[in-house]
Design a protein around this motif. Structure first.
Motif, PDB file in Angstrom:
ATOM      1  N   SER A  64       0.825  -1.287   0.120  1.00  0.00           N
ATOM      2  CA  SER A  64      -0.094  -0.075   0.102  1.00  0.00           C
ATOM      3  C   SER A  64       0.930   1.344   0.029  1.00  0.00           C
ATOM      4  O   SER A  64       2.300   1.066   0.409  1.00  0.00           O
ATOM      5  CB  SER A  64      -0.995  -0.042   1.111  1.00  0.00           C
ATOM      6  OG  SER A  64      -0.035   0.028   2.482  1.00  0.00           O
ATOM      7  N   ALA A  65       0.460   2.339  -0.380  1.00  0.00           N
ATOM      8  CA  ALA A  65       0.982   3.619  -0.364  1.00  0.00           C
ATOM      9  C   ALA A  65       1.792   3.908   1.187  1.00  0.00           C
ATOM     10  O   ALA A  65       2.977   4.195   1.112  1.00  0.00           O
ATOM     11  CB  ALA A  65       0.276   4.767  -0.605  1.00  0.00           C
ATOM     12  N   ARG A  66       0.841   3.644   2.059  1.00  0.00           N
ATOM     13  CA  ARG A  66       1.331   3.819   3.367  1.00  0.00           C
ATOM     14  C   ARG A  66       2.592   2.828   3.799  1.00  0.00           C
ATOM     15  O   ARG A  66       3.286   3.374   4.502  1.00  0.00           O
ATOM     16  CB  ARG A  66       0.162   3.692   4.562  1.00  0.00           C
ATOM     17  CG  ARG A  66       0.378   4.148   5.810  1.00  0.00           C
ATOM     18  CD  ARG A  66       0.806   5.670   6.083  1.00  0.00           C
ATOM     19  NE  ARG A  66      -0.267   6.478   6.262  1.00  0.00           N
ATOM     20  CZ  ARG A  66      -0.157   7.900   6.395  1.00  0.00           C
ATOM     21  NH1 ARG A  66       0.793   8.391   6.110  1.00  0.00           N
ATOM     22  NH2 ARG A  66      -1.598   8.320   6.613  1.00  0.00           N
ATOM     23  N   MET A  68       4.696   1.900   1.748  1.00  0.00           N
ATOM     24  CA  MET A  68       5.799   2.491   1.116  1.00  0.00           C
ATOM     25  C   MET A  68       6.364   3.400   1.994  1.00  0.00           C
ATOM     26  O   MET A  68       7.544   3.535   1.999  1.00  0.00           O
ATOM     27  CB  MET A  68       5.439   2.749  -0.270  1.00  0.00           C
ATOM     28  CG  MET A  68       4.988   1.599  -1.210  1.00  0.00           C
ATOM     29  SD  MET A  68       6.390   0.323  -1.389  1.00  0.00           S
ATOM     30  CE  MET A  68       7.543   1.338  -2.100  1.00  0.00           C
ATOM     31  N   GLN A  69       5.582   4.535   2.480  1.00  0.00           N
ATOM     32  CA  GLN A  69       6.064   5.327   3.361  1.00  0.00           C
ATOM     33  C   GLN A  69       6.675   4.990   4.529  1.00  0.00           C
ATOM     34  O   GLN A  69       7.724   5.526   4.830  1.00  0.00           O
ATOM     35  CB  GLN A  69       4.745   6.368   3.546  1.00  0.00           C
ATOM     36  CG  GLN A  69       4.210   7.014   2.465  1.00  0.00           C
ATOM     37  CD  GLN A  69       2.890   7.933   3.072  1.00  0.00           C
ATOM     38  OE1 GLN A  69       2.299   7.398   3.776  1.00  0.00           O
ATOM     39  NE2 GLN A  69       2.658   9.050   2.419  1.00  0.00           N
TER      40      GLN A  69
END
Length: 126
Positions: A64-66, A68-69
């Protein structure tokens, strides 16, 4: 039997028709000839070892984008508390993301997760 081509009959192989081949001395002549014939015919030869490697990285696009962050911030050496503050999350939520990352990457700890992420090209250090 395959017939040999003269140097004038050999045509360059483009990237589109190239084959994936891990360089190894353990490959048989039959495997090499098969790969050459497939490439000449415009087909791609993918070695079984390469297929296994690709399969091992199948999860890379499932982050998910989170996640990856969180992984990027891990790579920059931030602690869970710092990541939570930076992303406006609770520390418990960061730990949950970290647990998911460890499973998806097959990592044993946060440092291992960063190393795997870097090796696979999932993240980059800038």
């Amino acid at each position: 039997m395959s017939k040999l081509m003269s140097p004038t009959q050999v045509r360059p192989i483009s990237f589109r028709t190239a084959w994936c081949w891990p360089h190894s001395k353990s490959r048989s002549c039959t495997d090499i000839l098969q790969a050459i014939h497939r490439a000449k015919a415009g087909r791609c030869f993918v070695d079984a070892d390469v297929c296994r490697d690709i399969g091992a990285h199948a999860h890379d696009s499932e982050f998910s984008a989170r996640e990856m962050q969180v992984l990027r911030l891990l790579a920059h050496g931030l602690a869970n508390k710092q990541i939570a503050k930076r992303l406006s999350l609770t520390e418990g939520t960061v730990k949950n993301y970290l647990t998911k990352l460890l499973v998806k990457l097959g990592a044993s700890d946060r440092t291992h997760a960063v190393v795997i992420g870097l090796q696979r090209g999932v993240i980059e250090l800038r």
